[in-house]
Design a protein around this motif. Structure first.
Motif, PDB file in Angstrom:
ATOM      1  N   ASN A 183       1.125   6.944  -6.616  1.00 42.89           N
ATOM      2  CA  ASN A 183       0.064   7.929  -6.841  1.00 42.89           C
ATOM      3  C   ASN A 183       0.561   9.337  -6.579  1.00 42.89           C
ATOM      4  OD1 ASN A 183      -1.688   5.904  -7.473  1.00 42.89           O
ATOM      5  ND2 ASN A 183      -3.103   6.235  -5.783  1.00 42.89           N
ATOM      6  N   GLN A 219       2.046   1.792  -3.515  1.00 45.32           N
ATOM      7  CA  GLN A 219       0.937   2.311  -4.340  1.00 45.32           C
ATOM      8  C   GLN A 219       0.678   3.790  -4.046  1.00 45.32           C
ATOM      9  OE1 GLN A 219      -1.902  -0.667  -3.087  1.00 45.32           O
ATOM     10  NE2 GLN A 219      -1.870  -1.668  -5.101  1.00 45.32           N
ATOM     11  N   GLN A 220       0.676   4.132  -2.769  1.00 45.41           N
ATOM     12  CA  GLN A 220       0.475   5.537  -2.378  1.00 45.41           C
ATOM     13  C   GLN A 220       1.555   6.435  -2.945  1.00 45.41           C
ATOM     14  OE1 GLN A 220       0.745   6.049   1.871  1.00 45.41           O
ATOM     15  NE2 GLN A 220      -1.164   4.917   2.166  1.00 45.41           N
ATOM     16  N   HIS A 252       0.828  -1.217   0.000  1.00 50.35           N
ATOM     17  CA  HIS A 252       0.000   0.000   0.000  1.00 50.35           C
ATOM     18  C   HIS A 252       0.855   1.256   0.000  1.00 50.35           C
ATOM     19  CE1 HIS A 252      -3.387  -2.647   1.746  1.00 50.35           C
ATOM     20  NE2 HIS A 252      -3.519  -2.519   0.453  1.00 50.35           N
TER      21      HIS A 252
HETATM   22  C1  LIG Z   1      -3.894   5.028  -6.262  1.00 54.43           C
HETATM   23  O1  LIG Z   1      -4.634   5.574  -7.333  1.00 54.43           O
HETATM   24  C2  LIG Z   1      -5.564   4.644  -7.898  1.00 54.43           C
HETATM   25  C3  LIG Z   1      -6.157   5.263  -9.162  1.00 54.43           C
HETATM   26  O2  LIG Z   1      -6.550   6.591  -8.945  1.00 54.43           O
HETATM   27  C4  LIG Z   1      -6.621   4.313  -6.858  1.00 54.43           C
HETATM   28  O3  LIG Z   1      -7.541   3.389  -7.360  1.00 54.43           O
HETATM   29  C5  LIG Z   1      -5.923   3.700  -5.636  1.00 54.43           C
HETATM   30  O4  LIG Z   1      -6.868   3.502  -4.602  1.00 54.43           O
HETATM   31  C6  LIG Z   1      -4.821   4.600  -5.126  1.00 54.43           C
HETATM   32  N1  LIG Z   1      -4.108   3.834  -4.131  1.00 54.43           N
HETATM   33  C7  LIG Z   1      -3.591   4.351  -3.033  1.00 54.43           C
HETATM   34  C8  LIG Z   1      -2.961   3.393  -2.104  1.00 54.43           C
HETATM   35  O5  LIG Z   1      -3.595   5.552  -2.800  1.00 54.43           O
END
Ligand SMILES: *[C@@H]1O[C@H](CO)[C@@H](O)[C@H](O)[C@H]1NC(C)=O
Ligand SMILES: *[C@@H]1O[C@H](CO)[C@@H](O)[C@H](O)[C@H]1NC(C)=O
Length: 249
Positions: free
Chosen positions: A244, A240-241, A237
């Motif tokens: 983003n 992923q964050q 996570h």
């Molecule tokens: C990252 O961005 C994606 C697409 O906008 C979103 O679906 C996802 O929840 C986000 N993940 C995190 C961990 O912020």
């Protein structure tokens, strides 16, 4: 090559790797990661280069589309921590530089476990522990490329800095002087040398890990073997964050 050259980390790197560039990190454009490129660094010991880090590799490749991964083939099998750590830190830097040169738009995630965590931290921040051979920090400009940098149970851990996470604390508030003497076995003297990478860094260390959270009397060390079970999803996570958050940069 005599022992004197070990005082020079650059020579140490050349001595251990020769003068060859790391071909593994020169990647044709169509194979550059559009997710994240993970460089995985196992702990000390003989055997294959990935070891338990295969669990992290699987998560990243399965759950972050467009990702790629390599293990870092450093000298994790040698007995001397100092040689393994310096060798790995220099090699990780080469991997990052070569990968960034061939894939300038890709993002990198580095993750080290135990002595591999020392490799990761020293490779980014530079060595600042007594007893370890000096390696200079990676150039700060790579902080736009290295978007996540995680360690599990590493020997240079110090509690209470912004990037330290997990249940190991410095013991303040607990009675007994010995409870305050808590850190990794090669504590990092200058945690602030990591500042350029602060947004990307997380160093996990739990109570009962004698490697990163040493205290007297010594803990049983069970926690040292539990990070992949406790924190892999957390790390996923985090990556992923960070992807983003840095995508627009
Ligand atoms: C990252 O961005 C994606 C697409 O906008 C979103 O679906 C996802 O929840 C986000 N993940 C995190 C961990 O912020
Ligand atoms: C990179 O490090 C510099 C300082 O060395 C800092 O000013 C900058 O904000 C950092 N950039 C990122 C993306 O973390």
């Amino acid at each position: 090559m005599h022992v004197k050259s070990f005082q020079n980390p650059l020579l140490l790197g050349f001595f251990l790797h020769g003068l060859q560039p790391c071909l593994a990190q020169i990647v044709p454009p169509e194979r550059c990661a559009t997710g994240v490129h993970a460089i995985l660094i196992r702990g000390q010991g003989p055997g294959d280069h990935l070891n338990v880090m295969v669990s992290v590799q699987n998560l990243i490749l399965q759950l972050i589309p467009g990702s790629s991964s390599v293990d870092l083939p450093y000298k994790h099998g040698v007995d001397d921590h100092r040689i393994a750590a310096a060798d790995g830190a220099s090699l990780m830097q080469e991997y990052i530089r070569y990968y960034a040169a061939s894939c300038p738009n890709s993002k990198i995630f580095v993750h080290g476990y135990s002595l591999g965590g020392v490799v990761m931290m020293d490779g980014l921040c530079g060595t600042s522990s007594q007893w370890l051979f000096p390696v200079s920090a990676l150039e700060p400009r790579y902080n736009r490329t290295v978007i996540a940098a995680v360690s599990y149970g590493e020997e240079t851990f110090v509690p209470g800095v912004p990037y330290s996470v997990g249940t190991c604390t410095d013991g303040t508030g607990t009675s007994g002087w010995y409870f305050r003497l808590v850190s990794g076995i090669y504590p990092r003297i200058h945690p602030e040398w990591c500042d350029a990478y602060a947004a990307s860094l997380r160093s996990y260390c739990d109570e009962d890990d004698a490697t990163c959270c040493f205290r007297i009397p010594p803990p049983d060390n069970l926690a040292h073997f539990l990070y992949i079970f406790r924190y892999n999803m957390d790390v996923l996570h985090f990556v992923q964050q960070r992807l983003n958050a840095t995508r627009s940069q």
